[in-house]
Write an enzyme that holds these catalytic residues in place. Structure first.
Site, short mmCIF file in Angstrom:
data_model
loop_
_atom_site.label_atom_id
_atom_site.label_comp_id
_atom_site.label_asym_id
_atom_site.label_seq_id
_atom_site.Cartn_x
_atom_site.Cartn_y
_atom_site.Cartn_z
N ARG A 168 0.84 -1.21 0.00
CA ARG A 168 0.00 0.00 0.00
C ARG A 168 0.87 1.25 0.00
O ARG A 168 0.54 2.26 -0.62
CB ARG A 168 -0.92 0.00 1.22
N LYS A 187 -2.82 -5.91 14.11
CA LYS A 187 -1.58 -5.96 14.90
C LYS A 187 -1.87 -5.81 16.39
O LYS A 187 -1.28 -6.48 17.22
CB LYS A 187 -0.62 -4.85 14.44
N1 URA Z 1 -0.46 2.42 10.49
C1 URA Z 1 -0.63 1.09 10.26
O1 URA Z 1 -0.15 0.27 11.03
N2 URA Z 1 -1.35 0.73 9.20
C2 URA Z 1 -1.89 1.59 8.34
O2 URA Z 1 -2.53 1.19 7.40
C3 URA Z 1 -1.70 2.97 8.57
C4 URA Z 1 -0.98 3.35 9.67
#
Ligand code: URA
Length: 429
Positions: A168, A187
């Site tokens: 991304r 996460k």
């Molecule tokens: N922080 C992340 O961990 N993921 C994202 O998509 C954007 C910021």
């Protein structure tokens, strides 16, 4: 399953089925779905969005791509904070030991900075000896011994997100509320915290430039956390102005230690205390009741500072060692006298980044001493010819571009009246 059919379905505005989502995340992680196919799908999601059920499943699938830690056997409740990132946002540093000093445990998996916002691990790595990489056993040992641990997420945690986030980043698909929400929450859920407080920033220095999009991001993430049995709350906080007066790795560590010593800038103290109270409450510990210390008291009475020292030592760091300093410095003087009425967070972040505090590519090293000191914050009076910023860098050739970033970053009004806005703009539960 046919990946092209999945891309077409989202491209045409359709809803992805749970089976399609599970399959595409798994096949992408294994390398069966090619980068260019996932990049087309990410762009289709960026343009078409995902509904609540799709985001929940997407998060679930990324979570299932790796391990999920479990700290439920600790003798105290776990609680964590995630910030969507801002300029001068060093809050994790004073916050983690403060919450530990008040009786909860903070398992914090953090990242390195990319772009104009700094990363918590880069800041902590400026402390001589401090180590970000811990095994799960080491993480558990530090957490149970000190009440807090701040370390890098291991390879095994949400590997699908690791791969997708990198994609991304180079395909213009980061700024999508469903994709950001699923990325962050996969996460945070993997790290095994029982409660979670999200600091969703709004303003020029943040991902979300306006409060309405910050609210939407917060709502999406709170729903995902709640659906997964993690008590989740979000504060929407201001990021139109940098937090504190120091922007840069070692500079922010020094400022955090000031806060932990009972001083420091009012905005950093206010946000640290607000987030700490939320984290404790979400963990079932009400500050000021049943012997639970209030975070403001932990900052005043030295217990948060003691917790900080234990935490730093447990990860190999020397909390009393001098911090690295940049080889060179330059001062930018105020061009006119008056009240500082605007100080743009993004431009200050960009200046610190150009001075070497941040990195352009993941593999770059950061300069620990580089950054910017802000001699005035909005609402304060400045005098023509007096220092407005001090810039720090290791290489003198960086100063010109660093100073350029600050051109037009501030307004000084000779008879300006400044009404400060609140730091905490809203709370989403
Ligand atoms: N922080 C992340 O961990 N993921 C994202 O998509 C954007 C910021």
């Amino acid at each position: 399953m046919d990946v092209i059919e999945i891309i077409r379905a989202k491209r045409d505005g359709g809803e992805l089925t749970p089976e399609q989502i599970d399959w595409v995340i798994d096949a992408y992680t294994r390398g069966e779905v090619a980068e260019e196919q996932m990049s087309a799908l990410a762009m289709a999601i960026f343009l078409r969005g995902m509904n609540r059920a799709e985001v929940a499943r997407w998060t679930e699938a990324m979570l299932a791509s790796g391990v999920r830690l479990d700290f439920s056997d600790l003798d105290r409740p776990t609680t964590d904070k995630h910030s969507t990132g801002g300029v001068g946002d060093k809050i994790t540093l004073p916050l983690t030991p403060t919450v530990a000093a008040c009786g909860a445990a903070v398992p914090q998996l953090s990242g390195r900075g990319l772009g104009h916002t700094g990363g918590t691990l880069d800041k902590l790595e400026s402390i001589p000896g401090w180590r970000a990489s811990l095994s799960t056993d080491e993480m558990r040992a530090v957490l149970s011994e000190t009440g807090g641990v701040i370390c890098a997420a291991g390879e095994g945690l949400a590997p699908a997100d690791r791969k997708l986030y990198a994609l991304r980043d180079v395909t213009g698909t980061v700024e999508s509320i469903p994709l950001i929400s699923a990325s962050i929450m996969s996460k945070k859920l993997a790290e095994g915290t029982g409660a979670l407080v999200l600091d969703v920033k709004a303003g020029s220095g943040a991902f979300m430039k306006d409060v309405a999009s910050a609210r939407e991001l917060a709502r999406t993430m709170v729903d995902i956390g709640t659906d997964h049995g993690v008590r989740t709350v979000a504060l929407i906080t201001d990021m139109s102005v940098p937090l504190g007066r120091q922007v840069g790795n070692a500079l922010e560590v020094a400022e955090s230690v000031e806060v932990l010593s009972g001083g420091g800038p009012a905005d950093v103290v206010e946000l640290t205390v607000a987030l700490a109270r939320e984290m404790l409450t979400a963990a079932g510990l009400t500050p000021g009741e049943n012997g639970v210390k209030d975070p403001a008291e932990a900052l005043r009475d030295g217990s948060a500072l003691e917790a900080w020292k234990r935490l730093i030592r447990a990860q190999g760091g020397d909390p009393d060692a001098p911090l690295p300093q940049a080889a060179e410095r330059r001062t930018v003087l105020a061009p006119t006298s008056g009240v500082l009425t605007r100080l743009d967070a993004y431009q200050v972040g960009l200046a610190a980044w150009r001075l070497g505090a941040g990195r352009a590519r993941k593999e770059d090293a950061v300069s620990f001493g580089a950054g910017v000191t802000l001699h005035a914050k909005p609402g304060e009076t400045v005098k023509a010819g007096e220092p407005l910023f001090t810039l720090y860098a290791d290489e003198p050739e960086r100063f010109e571009r660093g100073a350029d970033a600050l051109e037009g970053a501030f307004d000084i009004d000779p008879d300006g009246v400044f009404e400060p806005g609140p730091i905490v703009i809203d709370r989403i539960a």
